[in-house]
Design an enzyme around this catalytic site. Structure first.
Site, PDB file in Angstrom:
ATOM      1  N   TYR A 166      72.388  60.880 -14.276  1.00 59.15           N
ATOM      2  CA  TYR A 166      72.603  61.400 -12.921  1.00 59.15           C
ATOM      3  C   TYR A 166      74.087  61.420 -12.558  1.00 59.15           C
ATOM      4  O   TYR A 166      74.525  62.254 -11.772  1.00 59.15           O
ATOM      5  CB  TYR A 166      71.861  60.538 -11.885  1.00 59.15           C
ATOM      6  CG  TYR A 166      70.426  60.941 -11.666  1.00 59.15           C
ATOM      7  CD1 TYR A 166      69.508  60.885 -12.703  1.00 59.15           C
ATOM      8  CD2 TYR A 166      69.983  61.363 -10.414  1.00 59.15           C
ATOM      9  CE1 TYR A 166      68.184  61.240 -12.494  1.00 59.15           C
ATOM     10  CE2 TYR A 166      68.668  61.718 -10.194  1.00 59.15           C
ATOM     11  CZ  TYR A 166      67.773  61.662 -11.236  1.00 59.15           C
ATOM     12  OH  TYR A 166      66.473  62.020 -11.024  1.00 59.15           O
ATOM     13  N   LYS A 176      64.479  55.206 -24.978  1.00 55.88           N
ATOM     14  CA  LYS A 176      64.267  56.011 -26.180  1.00 55.88           C
ATOM     15  C   LYS A 176      65.274  55.553 -27.236  1.00 55.88           C
ATOM     16  O   LYS A 176      66.208  56.283 -27.594  1.00 55.88           O
ATOM     17  CB  LYS A 176      64.464  57.496 -25.861  1.00 55.88           C
ATOM     18  CG  LYS A 176      63.307  58.129 -25.102  1.00 55.88           C
ATOM     19  CD  LYS A 176      62.144  58.561 -25.992  1.00 55.88           C
ATOM     20  CE  LYS A 176      62.496  59.739 -26.874  1.00 55.88           C
ATOM     21  NZ  LYS A 176      61.369  60.053 -27.795  1.00 55.88           N
ATOM     22  N   ASP A 187      58.436  58.027 -23.831  1.00 61.41           N
ATOM     23  CA  ASP A 187      57.392  59.062 -23.931  1.00 61.41           C
ATOM     24  C   ASP A 187      56.015  58.413 -24.083  1.00 61.41           C
ATOM     25  O   ASP A 187      55.044  58.807 -23.444  1.00 61.41           O
ATOM     26  CB  ASP A 187      57.689  60.055 -25.065  1.00 61.41           C
ATOM     27  CG  ASP A 187      57.928  59.394 -26.413  1.00 61.41           C
ATOM     28  OD1 ASP A 187      58.189  58.168 -26.450  1.00 61.41           O
ATOM     29  OD2 ASP A 187      57.854  60.092 -27.443  1.00 61.41           O
ATOM     30  N   ASP A 241      62.781  58.343 -12.771  1.00 62.72           N
ATOM     31  CA  ASP A 241      62.431  59.447 -11.878  1.00 62.72           C
ATOM     32  C   ASP A 241      61.081  60.033 -12.297  1.00 62.72           C
ATOM     33  O   ASP A 241      60.184  60.227 -11.478  1.00 62.72           O
ATOM     34  CB  ASP A 241      63.536  60.514 -11.946  1.00 62.72           C
ATOM     35  CG  ASP A 241      63.262  61.694 -11.033  1.00 62.72           C
ATOM     36  OD1 ASP A 241      62.825  61.464  -9.894  1.00 62.72           O
ATOM     37  OD2 ASP A 241      63.464  62.842 -11.468  1.00 62.72           O
ATOM     38  N   ASP A 267      57.004  59.348 -10.669  1.00 64.95           N
ATOM     39  CA  ASP A 267      56.133  60.412 -10.155  1.00 64.95           C
ATOM     40  C   ASP A 267      54.743  60.309 -10.786  1.00 64.95           C
ATOM     41  O   ASP A 267      53.729  60.524 -10.117  1.00 64.95           O
ATOM     42  CB  ASP A 267      56.721  61.804 -10.451  1.00 64.95           C
ATOM     43  CG  ASP A 267      57.467  62.384  -9.250  1.00 64.95           C
ATOM     44  OD1 ASP A 267      58.075  61.589  -8.504  1.00 64.95           O
ATOM     45  OD2 ASP A 267      57.445  63.614  -9.063  1.00 64.95           O
TER      46      ASP A 267
HETATM   47  C1  IPM Z   1      63.575  60.850  -6.328  1.00 65.45           C
HETATM   48  C2  IPM Z   1      63.948  62.298  -6.174  1.00 65.45           C
HETATM   49  C3  IPM Z   1      65.453  62.451  -6.301  1.00 65.45           C
HETATM   50  C4  IPM Z   1      65.846  62.014  -7.695  1.00 65.45           C
HETATM   51  C5  IPM Z   1      65.994  63.845  -5.960  1.00 65.45           C
HETATM   52  C6  IPM Z   1      65.585  64.309  -4.585  1.00 65.45           C
HETATM   53  C7  IPM Z   1      67.498  63.916  -6.107  1.00 65.45           C
HETATM   54  O1  IPM Z   1      63.246  63.061  -7.102  1.00 65.45           O
HETATM   55  O2  IPM Z   1      64.073  60.028  -5.531  1.00 65.45           O
HETATM   56  O3  IPM Z   1      62.787  60.518  -7.208  1.00 65.45           O
HETATM   57  O4  IPM Z   1      65.824  62.818  -8.643  1.00 65.45           O
HETATM   58  O5  IPM Z   1      66.197  60.847  -7.850  1.00 65.45           O
HETATM   59 MG    MG Z   2      61.811  61.982  -8.234  1.00 66.15          MG
END
Ligand code: IPM
Ligand code: MG
Length: 368
Positions: free
Chosen positions: A142, A193, A225, A249, A253
């Site tokens: 990032y 990884k 993975d 990240d 999710d």
């Molecule tokens: C998260 C989001 C952010 C990230 C975006 C909005 C920049 O997806 O907080 O998970 O990628 O960290």
């Molecule tokens: Mg995210």
């Protein structure tokens, strides 16, 4: 009564709607004598871009630095797809993380019993799930330099992002994970990884070394993975999962969806403890995004945002009892059958964003 300064950054899309519910919750807690909460509001993301041409102003950054905690809604949307990369809405969030030094992102994924059927996975896979992802938040790809697109002599373009980690960055995030594991089921799983990345090799080495300081905590290493696969196969094998910024990240999710909806997950982003005051900078935000498709319609689920207040009570304000009460209020409201659209069964009755917020405040009143 203790007093805390909170900066509210609602942002874009459903951010302002869910933040309104937070104000109700804080208002009630103050009225109930839990603490005084002085709140200020400012702009971030597309909203800041429209007003000031940047994703967050220096003045808002100063307020964020001065606050006891920042509550952040969500940023972004198709409206800003074409703005310059440097001032895109997400840049505001990234600047907050970087400039406040919020290196530790804590993302719990808890499957409430009432919601086990809302997940896209089978009930037995997710029922009772209680895991935490500890994501490194200020390093890795990032922020690594160089990060650029250059035009080559051939006329082709070449894009570079740099994945970089130092020993110190890995060491401190690993300690957050081990400390947390000690308060839970004493297991840390570390994902990288190392089979293809140098940063993965160093990550595994440093996490292993830190693990030696925590003899009571079991440590396992998993390739990122494979970890993604294991998360949907049998997520209950995990307790605390520590990983880098990009893998965190993605894995968070996945973990979010195990719980039924992205609308359920709060998160805390913490800085280092100040040696003198013992305080740490902190930002709390839902894991979900700005959901522009449903913004302004009262359809958003405010639970992830309200749960983020719970994390602030616990991690920034030392109000663990109030945090427990808020968690209980959320669980009770869900158990009573109230559902926003994202967590409702097909065809079932649903409530609006503000009805859900009101119900949680009502439940708080009953518990207080
Ligand atoms: C998260 C989001 C952010 C990230 C975006 C909005 C920049 O997806 O907080 O998970 O990628 O960290
Ligand atoms: Mg995210």
């Amino acid at each position: 009564m203790a007093s805390f300064n909170i900066l509210l950054l609602p942002g874009d899309g459903i951010g302002p709607e869910v933040m309104t519910e937070v104000e109700k919750v804080l208002g009630f807690l103050q009225q109930a004598g839990v603490a005084r909460f002085e709140t200020e509001r400012d702009l971030v993301g597309g909203a800041a871009h429209d007003a000031h041409g940047v994703a967050i102003t220096d003045a808002a950054m100063e307020r964020a630095k001065a606050a006891d905690a920042v509550l952040f809604g969500a940023v972004g949307g198709p409206k800003w797809d074409k703005v310059a990369y440097e001032v895109r809405p997400e840049a505001g969030l990234l600047r907050l993380r970087k400039d406040l030094g919020l290196f530790a992102n804590i993302r719990p994924a808890i499957c409430y019993p009432a919601l086990a059927d809302a997940s896209s996975l089978k009930r037995e896979v997710v029922e009772g799930l209680d895991i935490v992802i500890v994501r490194e938040l200020t390093g890795g790809v990032y922020f690594g330099e160089p990060k650029e697109i250059v035009t080559l002599e051939s006329g082709q373009k070449r894009a570079v992002d740099t994945q970089v980690y130092t020993t110190g960055e890995i060491d401190r995030i690993a300690r957050v994970a081990f400390d947390l594991a000690r308060t839970r089921r004493s297991k840390v799983s570390s994902a990288e990884k190392m089979n293809v990345m140098r940063t993965g090799v160093l990550w595994r080495e440093v996490v292993t070394a830190v693990g030696k300081d925590y003899p009571g905590v079991e440590l396992e290493h998993v390739l990122a993975d494979n970890c993604a696969m294991q998360l949907v196969r049998w997520p209950k094998q995990y307790d605390v999962l520590v990983t880098d910024n990009l893998f965190g990240d993605i894995l968070s999710d996945i973990a979010a969806m195990l719980t039924g909806s992205l609308g359920m997950l709060p998160s805390a982003s913490l800085g280092a403890e100040d040696a003198k005051t013992g305080k740490r900078k902190a930002l709390y935000e839902p894991v979900h995004g700005s959901a522009p498709d449903i913004a302004g319609q009262g359809l958003a689920n405010p639970i992830a945002m309200i749960g983020s207040v719970g994390m602030a009570l616990r991690y920034s304000f030392g109000l663990g009892e109030a945090a427990d009460m808020l968690d209980k209020a959320i669980a009770n409201v869900l158990a009573s059958g109230l559902r926003t659209r994202d967590i409702a069964a097909k065809g079932a009755n649903t409530v609006s964003t503000s009805q859900m917020g009101d119900a949680i405040v009502g439940e708080l009143k009953a518990l207080a």
